[in-house]
Design an enzyme around this catalytic site. Structure first.
Site, PDB file in Angstrom:
ATOM      1  N   ASP A  82      24.172  31.952  42.180  1.00 45.75           N
ATOM      2  CA  ASP A  82      24.495  30.934  41.171  1.00 45.75           C
ATOM      3  C   ASP A  82      23.192  30.282  40.735  1.00 45.75           C
ATOM      4  O   ASP A  82      22.253  30.151  41.507  1.00 45.75           O
ATOM      5  CB  ASP A  82      25.451  29.873  41.716  1.00 45.75           C
ATOM      6  CG  ASP A  82      26.211  29.159  40.591  1.00 45.75           C
ATOM      7  OD1 ASP A  82      27.398  29.487  40.374  1.00 45.75           O
ATOM      8  OD2 ASP A  82      25.609  28.296  39.922  1.00 45.75           O
ATOM      9  N   ASP A 117      19.150  33.280  38.377  1.00 38.65           N
ATOM     10  CA  ASP A 117      19.800  33.487  37.092  1.00 38.65           C
ATOM     11  C   ASP A 117      20.522  34.840  37.162  1.00 38.65           C
ATOM     12  O   ASP A 117      19.889  35.886  37.310  1.00 38.65           O
ATOM     13  CB  ASP A 117      18.720  33.486  35.993  1.00 38.65           C
ATOM     14  CG  ASP A 117      19.328  33.641  34.607  1.00 38.65           C
ATOM     15  OD1 ASP A 117      20.492  34.071  34.508  1.00 38.65           O
ATOM     16  OD2 ASP A 117      18.629  33.341  33.630  1.00 38.65           O
ATOM     17  N   ASP A 149      32.527  35.986  37.327  1.00 41.71           N
ATOM     18  CA  ASP A 149      33.461  34.901  36.981  1.00 41.71           C
ATOM     19  C   ASP A 149      32.643  33.930  36.131  1.00 41.71           C
ATOM     20  O   ASP A 149      32.169  32.901  36.609  1.00 41.71           O
ATOM     21  CB  ASP A 149      33.962  34.254  38.277  1.00 41.71           C
ATOM     22  CG  ASP A 149      35.060  33.241  38.030  1.00 41.71           C
ATOM     23  OD1 ASP A 149      35.864  33.440  37.112  1.00 41.71           O
ATOM     24  OD2 ASP A 149      35.099  32.230  38.764  1.00 41.71           O
ATOM     25  N   CYS A 164      37.889  31.183  32.702  1.00 41.53           N
ATOM     26  CA  CYS A 164      39.068  30.310  32.632  1.00 41.53           C
ATOM     27  C   CYS A 164      39.143  29.677  31.241  1.00 41.53           C
ATOM     28  O   CYS A 164      39.620  28.556  31.095  1.00 41.53           O
ATOM     29  CB  CYS A 164      39.082  29.282  33.755  1.00 41.53           C
ATOM     30  SG  CYS A 164      37.670  28.183  33.790  1.00 41.53           S
TER      31      CYS A 164
HETATM   32  C1  LIG Z   1      33.460  29.389  36.430  1.00 39.57           C
HETATM   33  S1  LIG Z   1      32.179  28.865  37.497  1.00 39.57           S
HETATM   34  C2  LIG Z   1      32.356  29.972  38.833  1.00 39.57           C
HETATM   35  C3  LIG Z   1      33.463  29.613  39.791  1.00 39.57           C
HETATM   36  C4  LIG Z   1      33.401  30.360  41.078  1.00 39.57           C
HETATM   37  N1  LIG Z   1      33.444  31.796  40.877  1.00 39.57           N
HETATM   38  C5  LIG Z   1      34.511  29.959  42.024  1.00 39.57           C
HETATM   39  O1  LIG Z   1      35.498  30.682  42.152  1.00 39.57           O
HETATM   40  O2  LIG Z   1      34.402  28.918  42.648  1.00 39.57           O
HETATM   41  C6  LIG Z   1      30.746  29.436  36.701  1.00 39.57           C
HETATM   42  C7  LIG Z   1      29.482  29.282  37.508  1.00 39.57           C
HETATM   43  O3  LIG Z   1      28.466  29.990  36.797  1.00 39.57           O
HETATM   44  C8  LIG Z   1      27.241  29.359  37.091  1.00 39.57           C
HETATM   45  N2  LIG Z   1      26.247  29.827  36.110  1.00 39.57           N
HETATM   46  C9  LIG Z   1      25.988  29.395  34.863  1.00 39.57           C
HETATM   47  N3  LIG Z   1      24.983  30.108  34.320  1.00 39.57           N
HETATM   48  C10 LIG Z   1      24.599  31.021  35.240  1.00 39.57           C
HETATM   49  C11 LIG Z   1      23.607  32.025  35.288  1.00 39.57           C
HETATM   50  N4  LIG Z   1      22.799  32.259  34.257  1.00 39.57           N
HETATM   51  N5  LIG Z   1      23.479  32.750  36.412  1.00 39.57           N
HETATM   52  C12 LIG Z   1      24.288  32.534  37.479  1.00 39.57           C
HETATM   53  N6  LIG Z   1      25.242  31.578  37.492  1.00 39.57           N
HETATM   54  C13 LIG Z   1      25.406  30.843  36.382  1.00 39.57           C
HETATM   55  C14 LIG Z   1      27.571  27.879  37.027  1.00 39.57           C
HETATM   56  O4  LIG Z   1      26.605  27.137  37.740  1.00 39.57           O
HETATM   57  C15 LIG Z   1      28.965  27.863  37.677  1.00 39.57           C
HETATM   58  O5  LIG Z   1      28.863  27.548  39.030  1.00 39.57           O
END
Ligand SMILES: C[S@@+](CC[C@H](N)C(=O)[O-])C[C@H]1O[C@@H](n2cnc3c(N)ncnc32)[C@H](O)[C@@H]1O
Length: 410
Positions: free
Chosen positions: A155, A183, A283, A345
């Site tokens: 994350d 990232d 996700d 979502c």
């Molecule tokens: C919908 S949430 C994920 C929920 C998680 N899968 C769960 O079930 O608890 C999206 C996540 O993507 C992360 N995110 C945003 N940009 C990202 C990136 N470039 N690389 C990795 N993670 C990223 C955010 O910090 C956030 O925690």
């Protein structure tokens, strides 16, 4: 809750802008406009109070259902189509309960459980969760793997990934897991190569900076200096170096005894086809508009925050690019024959079917798969055949889009 932490919302943001008060739908004008532009029915948000809350039992806790019911002060209603999941009344708060604090139950929506089931995790799989925080799905993946295979959580938000680490430790699930602040669009580390040479007797090598010893929350002098420097320059480690930062690894994650330079080196472009992950979950970050209970929380956090976090046009454009890039990189890290699940979502077509369509048009090795189990799920087909939509109105769950791909041989 997925995606946005209440801690990210400042107190001054709360209740700054009064929403339009339509008897049942206190939604702000800008959000109604967003829904209208995306062809979404605002009525779905009036269901937040009637859609059940879902919990998942920690495997092995089935014999304690009566006790858990006593602790939560409500009945647990088995979700017939999803093993281990139970519906409870929406007003029940689980966080203060003994059952939750003792790690017997998880708070996770049934639609999220379905997305994980769609991945069809098998014993021994190497699994990658590319947007892992706050970790509800990561924990389910770890429970499914049990004492086999490996799990890598990534994350971009360090504080959110730290919450994953806390969750894994609370539920004793961290043994085979590695967590990287990185990232996800650039992450390129493959599962640990089991043929790498280990340093003998290396479980306690605290003094050796070049080899992984058993993980400890105490940081080495070098790491502390690095963090100090990053703080002093106002830079997060990730931004400063763009390198993945390993913030946790379990005893059986395969790292202990390996040279850091052997493990933390980016993979060659085509290496993933043979040595990549068996299963990848993307996700993706999204506008969260399908998470009806989550949207309801903006009434307390302040509708202005919703404007900034959900509706900002520039952010949404960037999100679409981010989603495509996350999906593309997740697929790149997948082994030939492996499976990838893309989920959001959001209920919008732009963040779901359009992303899938664009991805398929440039990735001839990606094969959109039917999710067999879904025949018994309360979801409907997405706009592209084989994709799925959990829709609060019909599924009695949070909204979720799910698409599954496999990687064809070259
Ligand atoms: C919908 S949430 C994920 C929920 C998680 N899968 C769960 O079930 O608890 C999206 C996540 O993507 C992360 N995110 C945003 N940009 C990202 C990136 N470039 N690389 C990795 N993670 C990223 C955010 O910090 C956030 O925690």
């Amino acid at each position: 809750m997925e995606g946005i932490d209440s801690s990210e919302v400042s107190v001054s943001d709360r209740r700054e802008e009064q929403p339009i008060q339509d008897a049942s739908l206190p939604l702000p004008a800008a959000f109604l406009e967003f829904l209208s532009e995306n062809g979404l029915d605002p009525a779905v948000y009036s269901m937040a109070a009637t859609i059940p809350r879902y919990i998942r039992l920690k495997p092995g806790m089935e014999s304690q259902i009566a006790e858990i019911e006593g602790e939560l002060k409500c009945g647990l209603h088995k979700v017939p189509w999803l093993p281990g999941f139970y519906a409870i009344p929406p007003e029940i708060q689980i966080a203060g309960s003994k059952a939750y604090q003792q790690g017997k139950i998880y708070g996770i929506d049934a639609s999220s459980g379905a997305a994980i089931l769609a991945l069809d995790v098998r014993p021994g799989d190497h699994v990658l969760d590319l947007c892992a925080a706050p970790g509800a799905k990561l924990c389910m993946l770890a429970d499914m793997l049990g004492s086999t295979g490996s799990l890598t959580g990534v994350d971009v938000a360090k504080h959110r990934l730290a919450a994953c680490r806390t969750m894994l430790q609370k539920y004793s699930l961290g043994d085979r897991t590695r967590l990287f602040v990185a990232d996800g669009t650039l992450f390129s580390l493959l599962p640990v190569d089991s043929s790498l040479r280990r340093v003998e007797g290396s479980t306690d090598l605290e003094g050796n900076e070049n080899t992984f010893s058993e993980w400890t929350s105490r940081r080495s002098w070098k790491d502390r200096q690095r963090a100090k420097k990053a703080n002093a320059t106002g830079l997060q480690h990730l931004q400063a170096t763009s390198e993945p930062e390993l913030i946790y690894y379990g005893k059986h994650s395969g790292l202990v005894g390996l040279c850091k330079s052997d493990v933390l080196c980016p993979s060659a472009d085509d290496a993933a086809c043979t040595s990549g992950y068996d299963k990848v979950l993307v996700d993706a970050e999204c506008t969260h508009d399908g998470s009806v209970k989550h949207i309801q929380k903006f009434e307390f956090w302040g509708w202005k925050t919703l404007d900034r976090r959900v509706l900002d046009a520039e952010r949404t454009d960037n999100l679409l690019q981010l989603q495509l890039r996350l999906l593309t990189n997740g697929f790149k890290l997948l082994k030939t024959g492996g499976s990838l699940v893309y989920s959001t979502c959001s209920l919008t077509v732009a963040q779901n079917e359009n992303v899938v369509q664009k991805f398929l048009s440039t990735h001839p090795l990606a094969d959109l798969q039917k999710i067999d189990l879904s025949d018994s799920w309360p979801c409907r087909s997405g706009g592209i055949p084989k994709t799925l939509r959990f829709d609060p109105a019909t599924s009695q769950t949070s909204g979720l889009f799910v698409a599954k791909f496999s990687k064809l041989p070259t």
